[in-house]
Scaffold this motif. Sequence first.
Motif: not given
Length: 718
Positions: A425-441
């Motif tokens: 999404p456009a306003n979704w951040g994310g900087k180097p080294g950050q992580y996210a939890f991924v769920s494969f549907i």
Amino acid sequence: MACVGVIETNTTFCPSDPSMTDMSTGLMTGHCYCTSLLEMGSLLICLHQMNYYDDAMVKHLSKACSRSHPNITVDGQFFDAVYDNALNYAITPAPDMDPTLTCSTPIRVRAEPVRIYYQSYYNRFSNFTLTLNLGAGFIALFTAYMIVSGMSNWALIIFPGLIKKTNGPRVQKLRALFSLSATFKKDRTVPMKLGGYLFGYIPTRLETIVITFLWLYMIFACSFRFRHVRGNPMWNMKMGEIGRQVVDRSGVLALFVYPFMILFAGRNNILVYVTRWNYSRFNTYHRHMSRIFFTLSLTHSVGMVIASFGISSTTYRYRMSQAYILWGLFGTVFAGFILIQSMLILRRRSYELFLAVHIFFAIIVLVSVHCHIDSLGYGGFTWTVMGLWVLDRVIRLYRISRFGIQTATVAIISGDTLKVTVPKPANWGGKPGQYAFVSFIMPSCFWQSHPFTMITENDKLISFTILIKGGVTHGVFKHISSMPGRVANIKVAIEGPYGFSSPTQTYSQSLLLASGNGIPGLYDHAMMSSKSGAHHSVKLIWIIRDYLSITWMQEEMSKLRRTKVETVIYVTRPIDSPEYIEDFSSSNTLTSTLRGSIVSDSSAESIDSYYLGSESDAGTTYSVERDTEKKEDIYPYPEPVLSRAERARRQLPHVCFKEGRPDIDALVKEEIEQANGSLAVVTCGIANMVDSVRYALVNNLDKSLHRVDYFEELQTWA
Ligand SMILES: Cc1cc2nc3c(=O)[nH]c(=O)nc-3n(C[C@H](O)[C@H](O)[C@H](O)COP(=O)(O)OP(=O)(O)OC[C@H]3O[C@@H](n4cnc5c(N)ncnc54)[C@H](O)[C@@H]3O)c2cc1C
């Protein structure tokens, strides 16, 4: 209570009612003095005689007895009337009077037993006051530590200039000695082994000091000011009385650890923003808080057994039939089960199973503890803990909904790695080294969420480079293997971003040291730094096992070409690189040919070990089959035209390739010595290498006149 205690041991005014009995002492605690005017009169005589009757007492008695006399005003006047009346009829019971017989006149009691009762009750209840203060002290001290630590971490961001100046020899020594070092020599992210089995992670030296302090605090808090009142009518045995005080102290103190224990386990712990600690550090404290919680609960339970010495068998049987006691025992047993099931060796064996059982047992403990403490007036602790837990889950759902369910393009690259590219999404951040939890549907795994470091491809796309292991990642790999071109569109839920980005741009130079699949975050740092001010120089060092591994980051490495980033790739086992006719230049990461096969073999050397050619600690049960004798079967291609090394060098001319294992110590030392400004050393990757970087940095901190800071982006909690 002292007057009532003596009155009720001398005679009986109300029929016996077990529900009005203090389970621990067997004494009546109900308000018989409210319902029986004879006992109330006796009580008022005692209170006057002992000088306990004052305004506070009137207030207390009014509050206690108003309900028993709904049609009259229960105030000082009322008590005066009862007192005057009682004085006219009161008798002093003969020593041989049968206390079980119901008495029909008020009584006077002797002062000495009342004094002993008073001391006995005071001894018991002042223990609670002290305990509450000790619990508050525990929270206050740990909070103070978090604030101080948070201030120094935030200062790196808010006052970078000031921090760069605090670099005298004493500061360097203190940092090397306490805040940067591993507890012992080197191991921090490499887990400790006992008898050849994984045992656990050793925290950093500072964490170890804090943890030791937490334990010492609680041991001390449970070890002093326990007294026996001679002649105590509730516990005639010293052991029983002291046992009970230990029980009360340890039980209530455990409740003060309880909120920290739950808060620190959550992904959305508000204290992250106070401290700037990563999840791995909170998880370390979560584990130790849990061990302290269990030890206190166990002390509480064992103390209860000791406190039973000297009480009557009837009271003991009655006590043990009480639901709240049984819930307490149940909770302690399950807290013990949790400690066993969360041992590193079991977490590593199947993280998802560990997590499911962990949450299930934690709910059992939560319910048991609530049923144990609620009737004792401590229910607020449960609501606090539940509130923290529910809040974490709500924020998680909010984060997922903010990103929305997106369709990711998932491709197999280089046989052992998946590349997941997702529109953001456009306003979704994310900087180097950050992580996210991924769920494969996917039906087999939609409920699982796994952390992966993201790369911001552009304003519209993020990507993940995922090493295939044995669980979800292997499931996705199998699914895609059967797809044409080994690419598939899969719906994914993304929860993030989590973690803080290391503030590399505030330094004159950054040294980014990655190994294996620790590269995504550091590549992102390199890209971001390359776009930042001209005075910031960046060196990216990536250690891989063979030339084949470059395909994971083929596109990304090419993008570094026209940047100021100095890139060095160490290939530790160049001769193991499989060869293909596939043109390296056209090896679009989304369409690369699968060149390995995943084989299940729990005894096989782990994938991670290939990157450095060293013994791995990663505990994965899958490895990439690279047996050269079998290569013909797997890769039925003609002989390559160019060697992979040759092609890598041609396609990435801006990269300096070095073959062999780097000497991390010498490398870090050289970079520190040559730094002509402040230096940020950021590292992520194989545990062995990360620990070596930390160790080298600590040993060479004094080799530069400038400030050198260390940022570890590898997180270890599983
Ligand atoms: C902050 C962070 C960032 C990461 N970034 C990347 C990355 O960019 N690329 C990459 O390939 N890997 C990354 N990992 C590792 C990645 O999360 C695991 O490899 C992945 O979860 C394995 O999934 P699986 O079901 O196939 O694993 P399994 O085969 O079931 O387990 C293999 C090992 O993976 C670890 N693991 C499994 N599930 C979890 C979990 N939910 N949380 C933490 N660790 C887990 C455990 O150590 C376990 O022993 C990262 C881990 C962390 C903590």
